[in-house]
Write a protein that holds these residues in place. Structure first.
Motif: not given
Length: 267
Positions: A21-28, A108-129
């Motif tokens: 996971i961290t190797a993928i996260a640290e990739s450009d 999102a914050q802990t994903g970024i701490e793993n090294g990810f350059d971008a976080v994309c939420f994909v929603n499937g419920h109108g009440g969350n939008a």
């Protein structure tokens, strides 16, 4: 579990050891995708996990179309959403708005701490939008990583219009759209046709929401028992697995293109 991923192990966060996971996260240009669903009633014919099942399948379907050299991972779905408007029917589990916001921010914050350059939420419920739109900003302002969010059924609306048979109001909650997708992806969880009873979405205000494909510029709160006796809104009787396959192919292609664009922008 009922909402187990249909996706490939290649992009599944939960199936990997941490060093991978961290190797993928640290990739450009690495991208972390977070599917967000709900557990709520969907009429008499669909399971309460419908939103979670569908968003998870859509995200994995999109990720499978991305070249393997794109560093991308998909988290397990956030399975409970903000669904107070469904509570009168039973079967619904809803998080408090602030609790759900905190969950999404923490993921999102802990994903970024793993090294990810971008976080994309994909929603499937109108009440969350609207909440996801807000979290894009609350997390985005605190990090150099790019934060994005979308709701999958707002994508490729012109193409979906060419697939539908129902009039406006027929592709709503548990209607032609979601029932077709479930008949394609999980027909074992869809009740027989005599249970597929929905009510066409009939909002008093012309500027209010009228369909999954036509959300309208006016927000209105109504409990869903004001719209429908069964809890389903739309035309589930017009659903088919063939339509579901076409919708699935259309939306997953759109998501794949989005994931690639995010990677390229952040590489």
């Amino acid at each position: 579990m009922i909402y187990d991923s249909i996706g490939s192990i290649d992009t599944e966060w939960a199936g990997k050891p941490y060093r991978e996971i961290t190797a993928i996260a640290e990739s450009d240009g690495s991208v972390l995708v977070v599917p967000v669903g709900s557990i709520e009633q969907h009429g008499h014919h669909l399971p309460v996990a419908t939103d979670t099942i569908l968003v998870d399948a859509m995200v994995h379907g999109g990720s499978e179309q991305v070249d393997t050299d794109v560093p991308l991972l998909v988290t397990p779905p956030v399975w409970s959403g903000f669904s107070p408007h469904h509570l009168p029917f039973g079967g619904t589990l809803s998080l408090d708005l602030d609790h759900l916001r905190a969950v999404l921010e923490d993921v999102a914050q802990t994903g970024i701490e793993n090294g990810f350059d971008a976080v994309c939420f994909v929603n499937g419920h109108g009440g969350n939008a609207s909440l996801i739109d807000a979290v894009v900003s609350t997390v985005g302002i605190s990090t150099d990583a790019e934060i994005l969010g979308t709701t999958y059924f707002t994508l490729a609306t012109e193409e979906i219009e060419s697939i539908r048979e129902s009039d406006t109001g027929g592709m709503a909650h548990g209607g032609e759209y979601e029932t077709s997708l479930m008949l394609h992806l999980r027909p074992d969880l869809v009740a027989d046709s005599d249970q597929r009873d929905g009510t066409i979405w009939n909002e008093h205000y012309e500027l209010g929401g009228r369909d999954l494909l036509e959300s309208g510029p006016l927000s209105v709160y109504r409990s869903f028992d004001e719209y429908s006796d069964s809890g389903a809104i739309g035309s589930p009787e017009l659903a088919s697995a063939e339509k579901g396959a076409r919708i699935y192919d259309t939306i997953t292609s759109e998501l794949a293109a989005l994931f690639v664009a995010i990677h390229e922008h952040n590489a």
